[in-house]
Write a protein that holds these residues in place. Structure first.
Motif, PDB file in Angstrom:
ATOM      1  N   GLU A  76       0.848  -1.201   0.000  1.00 18.17           N
ATOM      2  CA  GLU A  76       0.000   0.000   0.000  1.00 18.17           C
ATOM      3  C   GLU A  76       0.875   1.240   0.000  1.00 18.17           C
ATOM      4  OE1 GLU A  76      -3.515   2.108   2.696  1.00 18.17           O
ATOM      5  OE2 GLU A  76      -2.326   0.449   3.512  1.00 18.17           O
ATOM      6  N   GLN A  77       0.431   2.283  -0.682  1.00 18.13           N
ATOM      7  CA  GLN A  77       1.159   3.551  -0.722  1.00 18.13           C
ATOM      8  C   GLN A  77       0.246   4.676  -0.267  1.00 18.13           C
ATOM      9  OE1 GLN A  77       4.034   4.386  -3.934  1.00 18.13           O
ATOM     10  NE2 GLN A  77       2.856   6.240  -4.356  1.00 18.13           N
ATOM     11  N   VAL A  78       0.715   5.451   0.711  1.00 20.82           N
ATOM     12  CA  VAL A  78      -0.072   6.553   1.269  1.00 20.82           C
ATOM     13  C   VAL A  78       0.784   7.810   1.259  1.00 20.82           C
ATOM     14  CG1 VAL A  78      -1.461   7.367   3.215  1.00 20.82           C
ATOM     15  CG2 VAL A  78      -1.207   4.909   2.807  1.00 20.82           C
ATOM     16  N   VAL A  79       0.179   8.928   0.876  1.00 22.91           N
ATOM     17  CA  VAL A  79       0.899  10.200   0.852  1.00 22.91           C
ATOM     18  C   VAL A  79       0.307  11.134   1.906  1.00 22.91           C
ATOM     19  CG1 VAL A  79       1.556  12.220  -0.494  1.00 22.91           C
ATOM     20  CG2 VAL A  79       1.443   9.966  -1.589  1.00 22.91           C
ATOM     21  N   TYR A  80       1.167  11.698   2.747  1.00 23.33           N
ATOM     22  CA  TYR A  80       0.748  12.674   3.750  1.00 23.33           C
ATOM     23  C   TYR A  80       1.346  14.029   3.372  1.00 23.33           C
ATOM     24  CZ  TYR A  80      -0.919   8.811   6.559  1.00 23.33           C
ATOM     25  OH  TYR A  80      -1.614   7.706   6.993  1.00 23.33           O
ATOM     26  N   SER A  81       0.482  15.037   3.300  1.00 20.83           N
ATOM     27  CA  SER A  81       0.896  16.369   2.870  1.00 20.83           C
ATOM     28  C   SER A  81       0.255  17.429   3.747  1.00 20.83           C
ATOM     29  CB  SER A  81       0.479  16.627   1.416  1.00 20.83           C
ATOM     30  OG  SER A  81       1.043  15.696   0.537  1.00 20.83           O
ATOM     31  N   PRO A  82       0.788  18.643   3.734  1.00 22.46           N
ATOM     32  CA  PRO A  82       0.062  19.765   4.336  1.00 22.46           C
ATOM     33  C   PRO A  82      -1.309  19.869   3.669  1.00 22.46           C
ATOM     34  CG  PRO A  82       2.316  20.401   3.831  1.00 22.46           C
ATOM     35  CD  PRO A  82       2.098  19.059   3.189  1.00 22.46           C
ATOM     36  N   SER A  83      -2.270  20.392   4.391  1.00 22.34           N
ATOM     37  CA  SER A  83      -3.624  20.512   3.849  1.00 22.34           C
ATOM     38  C   SER A  83      -4.005  21.982   3.711  1.00 22.34           C
ATOM     39  CB  SER A  83      -4.620  19.779   4.743  1.00 22.34           C
ATOM     40  OG  SER A  83      -4.560  20.275   6.072  1.00 22.34           O
ATOM     41  N   GLU A  84      -5.258  22.223   3.394  1.00 25.43           N
ATOM     42  CA  GLU A  84      -5.746  23.592   3.239  1.00 25.43           C
ATOM     43  C   GLU A  84      -7.063  23.755   3.980  1.00 25.43           C
ATOM     44  OE1 GLU A  84      -6.065  24.542  -0.871  1.00 25.43           O
ATOM     45  OE2 GLU A  84      -3.960  24.106  -1.324  1.00 25.43           O
ATOM     46  N   LYS A  85      -7.320  24.981   4.386  1.00 24.21           N
ATOM     47  CA  LYS A  85      -8.615  25.306   4.982  1.00 24.21           C
ATOM     48  C   LYS A  85      -8.995  26.722   4.593  1.00 24.21           C
ATOM     49  CE  LYS A  85      -6.888  27.035   9.449  1.00 24.21           C
ATOM     50  NZ  LYS A  85      -6.923  26.848  10.925  1.00 24.21           N
ATOM     51  N   GLU A  86     -10.256  27.041   4.795  1.00 20.75           N
ATOM     52  CA  GLU A  86     -10.759  28.360   4.416  1.00 20.75           C
ATOM     53  C   GLU A  86     -10.210  29.433   5.348  1.00 20.75           C
ATOM     54  OE1 GLU A  86     -15.064  30.207   4.983  1.00 20.75           O
ATOM     55  OE2 GLU A  86     -15.046  28.739   3.357  1.00 20.75           O
ATOM     56  N   SER A  87      -9.808  30.554   4.786  1.00 18.46           N
ATOM     57  CA  SER A  87      -9.289  31.660   5.569  1.00 18.46           C
ATOM     58  C   SER A  87     -10.379  32.275   6.431  1.00 18.46           C
ATOM     59  CB  SER A  87      -8.708  32.736   4.636  1.00 18.46           C
ATOM     60  OG  SER A  87      -8.407  33.910   5.345  1.00 18.46           O
ATOM     61  N   LEU A  88      -9.985  32.769   7.598  1.00 18.45           N
ATOM     62  CA  LEU A  88     -10.934  33.482   8.456  1.00 18.45           C
ATOM     63  C   LEU A  88     -11.350  34.814   7.840  1.00 18.45           C
ATOM     64  CD1 LEU A  88      -9.302  32.918  11.972  1.00 18.45           C
ATOM     65  CD2 LEU A  88     -11.292  31.742  11.011  1.00 18.45           C
ATOM     66  N   CYS A  89     -10.516  35.291   6.913  1.00 16.79           N
ATOM     67  CA  CYS A  89     -10.778  36.600   6.323  1.00 16.79           C
ATOM     68  C   CYS A  89     -11.669  36.525   5.086  1.00 16.79           C
ATOM     69  CB  CYS A  89      -9.457  37.281   5.960  1.00 16.79           C
ATOM     70  SG  CYS A  89      -8.411  37.659   7.377  1.00 16.79           S
ATOM     71  N   SER A  90     -11.588  35.409   4.362  1.00 15.12           N
ATOM     72  CA  SER A  90     -12.360  35.318   3.133  1.00 15.12           C
ATOM     73  C   SER A  90     -12.598  33.863   2.775  1.00 15.12           C
ATOM     74  CB  SER A  90     -11.623  36.019   1.979  1.00 15.12           C
ATOM     75  OG  SER A  90     -12.263  35.764   0.745  1.00 15.12           O
ATOM     76  N   GLU A  91     -13.833  33.532   2.406  1.00 15.18           N
ATOM     77  CA  GLU A  91     -14.157  32.167   2.007  1.00 15.18           C
ATOM     78  C   GLU A  91     -13.560  31.833   0.644  1.00 15.18           C
ATOM     79  OE1 GLU A  91     -18.547  33.109   0.048  1.00 15.18           O
ATOM     80  OE2 GLU A  91     -18.398  32.122   1.992  1.00 15.18           O
ATOM     81  N   ASN A  92     -13.059  32.856  -0.053  1.00 18.44           N
ATOM     82  CA  ASN A  92     -12.442  32.646  -1.362  1.00 18.44           C
ATOM     83  C   ASN A  92     -10.932  32.447  -1.284  1.00 18.44           C
ATOM     84  OD1 ASN A  92     -14.923  33.014  -2.763  1.00 18.44           O
ATOM     85  ND2 ASN A  92     -14.698  35.245  -2.540  1.00 18.44           N
ATOM     86  N   VAL A  93     -10.409  32.495  -0.054  1.00 20.71           N
ATOM     87  CA  VAL A  93      -8.971  32.351   0.141  1.00 20.71           C
ATOM     88  C   VAL A  93      -8.695  31.108   0.981  1.00 20.71           C
ATOM     89  CG1 VAL A  93      -6.893  33.391   1.122  1.00 20.71           C
ATOM     90  CG2 VAL A  93      -8.591  34.836  -0.015  1.00 20.71           C
ATOM     91  N   ALA A  94      -7.807  30.248   0.500  1.00 19.22           N
ATOM     92  CA  ALA A  94      -7.400  29.056   1.238  1.00 19.22           C
ATOM     93  C   ALA A  94      -6.056  29.295   1.904  1.00 19.22           C
ATOM     94  CB  ALA A  94      -7.310  27.857   0.306  1.00 19.22           C
ATOM     95  N   ILE A  95      -5.869  28.723   3.077  1.00 21.34           N
ATOM     96  CA  ILE A  95      -4.598  28.847   3.779  1.00 21.34           C
ATOM     97  C   ILE A  95      -4.026  27.451   4.031  1.00 21.34           C
ATOM     98  CG2 ILE A  95      -5.170  31.035   4.875  1.00 21.34           C
ATOM     99  CD1 ILE A  95      -5.779  29.524   7.428  1.00 21.34           C
ATOM    100  N   THR A  96      -2.713  27.383   4.133  1.00 25.53           N
ATOM    101  CA  THR A  96      -2.028  26.114   4.322  1.00 25.53           C
ATOM    102  C   THR A  96      -2.079  25.679   5.787  1.00 25.53           C
ATOM    103  OG1 THR A  96      -0.521  26.643   2.512  1.00 25.53           O
ATOM    104  CG2 THR A  96       0.144  24.885   4.016  1.00 25.53           C
ATOM    105  N   VAL A  97      -2.391  24.411   6.010  1.00 27.04           N
ATOM    106  CA  VAL A  97      -2.363  23.821   7.349  1.00 27.04           C
ATOM    107  C   VAL A  97      -1.162  22.875   7.411  1.00 27.04           C
ATOM    108  CG1 VAL A  97      -3.583  22.400   9.028  1.00 27.04           C
ATOM    109  CG2 VAL A  97      -4.863  23.952   7.539  1.00 27.04           C
ATOM    110  N   PRO A  98      -0.235  23.070   8.346  1.00 31.06           N
ATOM    111  CA  PRO A  98       0.984  22.255   8.379  1.00 31.06           C
ATOM    112  C   PRO A  98       0.708  20.772   8.603  1.00 31.06           C
ATOM    113  CG  PRO A  98       1.187  24.190   9.788  1.00 31.06           C
ATOM    114  CD  PRO A  98      -0.251  24.101   9.400  1.00 31.06           C
TER     115      PRO A  98
END
Length: 310
Positions: A244-266
């Motif tokens: 099995e192969q699994v990839v773990y990466s930083p993720s993204e979530k919606e910015s508190l300032c704008s729903e049109n802006v995504a921010i990186t989650v470590p």
């Protein structure tokens, strides 16, 4: 008002008294000048307000054995330490009376007195430590019972350069130490390549949760090996014994300032007991003896967090 008898003397000017079950004071607010002799010098708890951003009287706390626990001071006092006399407006002690923590400033942050006001008043400290000489404005310093520094919390505007087990690094937020003076944890001020059991990873947390220098995202054991880190710039590919192969990466979530802006989650990585664990999940633990790992570059697409929306 009843005169309060304590191990530091009789107190006649006080209010809002709370007691332990033993009858000793648990907390109170001083309304008159009172000197308390401590192992690190004489301190005078706050008993009146001033124009230094402190608009309310704050309580003084005691342990149930009668020893002073925490005291906001009327004026800055010079506290005796292994590193010389350090100015403090708030001091904390261990139950046996030894110095635990000091804050050079202790203003009241409010709509009229903010972080920038406190930072402007703060003065640079120079501390000679095994990791190098630190020159910076600090929020607080925590001590081991032997008097050595346990952690340093920096003002958000500050960065310092220190020697870590991973090399010379620019650090923000804070730094913590083992009792022998070696570095226990730091918060990298920028992405920094560190050697780990998985390979070389760019350690960096774009939104560190810790507000005290004793909790940081990049940690080391007493021998200098990385035990945990956060990364916004690296992904890990895991190949299990079953194929099995699994990839773990930083993720993204919606910015508190704008729903049109995504921010990186470590991506959070820990190394407990011969394993690699991702995002603090027991279901994402992999034994080094059973799996292979590859570190790959994460192509960052999202922004860093911003809390001052414009």
């Amino acid at each position: 008002m009843e005169v309060l008898k304590t191990k530091y003397g009789e107190i006649s000017g006080y209010q809002d008294l709370e007691k332990h079950a033993s009858g000793n004071p648990a907390s109170l607010i001083f309304t008159e000048r009172f000197e308390i002799e401590t192992p690190v010098g004489v301190v005078v708890p706050q008993y009146s307000v001033d124009d230094h951003g402190r608009k309310i009287l704050k309580p003084v706390y005691f342990y149930d054995n009668g020893n002073l626990r925490k005291a906001p001071l009327q004026d800055a006092a010079y506290i005796e330490t292994k590193y010389g006399k350090l100015s403090a407006e708030l001091v904390m002690f261990y139950k046996d009376g030894l110095l635990k923590k000091l804050f050079p400033l202790n203003g009241k942050l409010s709509g009229y007195w903010g972080e920038k006001d406190e930072y402007t008043l703060s003065e640079n400290l120079e501390l000679k430590l095994p990791c190098g000489t630190i020159r910076a404005k600090v929020i607080n310093i925590t001590f081991f019972k032997n008097g050595d520094i346990k952690s340093i919390t920096l003002w958000p505007q500050e960065t310092i350069e220190v020697k870590t087990p991973a090399g010379i690094m620019r650090v923000r937020v804070g730094i913590s130490f083992y009792e022998d003076g070696s570095v226990k944890s730091v918060e990298p001020a920028e992405p920094y390549a560190v050697d780990t059991k998985l390979g070389k990873i760019l350690a960096y947390d774009n939104d560190p949760e810790g507000i005290m220098g004793d909790v940081n995202s990049l940690t080391f054991d007493s021998e200098g090996n990385v035990t945990s880190l956060s990364t916004t710039h690296s992904s890990i590919t895991v190949k299990t014994a079953s194929g099995e192969q699994v990839v773990y990466s930083p993720s993204e979530k919606e910015s508190l300032c704008s729903e049109n802006v995504a921010i990186t989650v470590p991506l959070q990585i820990d190394f407990p007991n011969g394993k690699a664990r991702f995002n603090n999940s027991a279901s994402a633990e992999y034994d080094f003896s059973e799996c292979s790992f590859e570190v790959i570059k994460y192509e960052k697409k999202a922004a860093d967090p911003r809390y001052e929306c414009r």
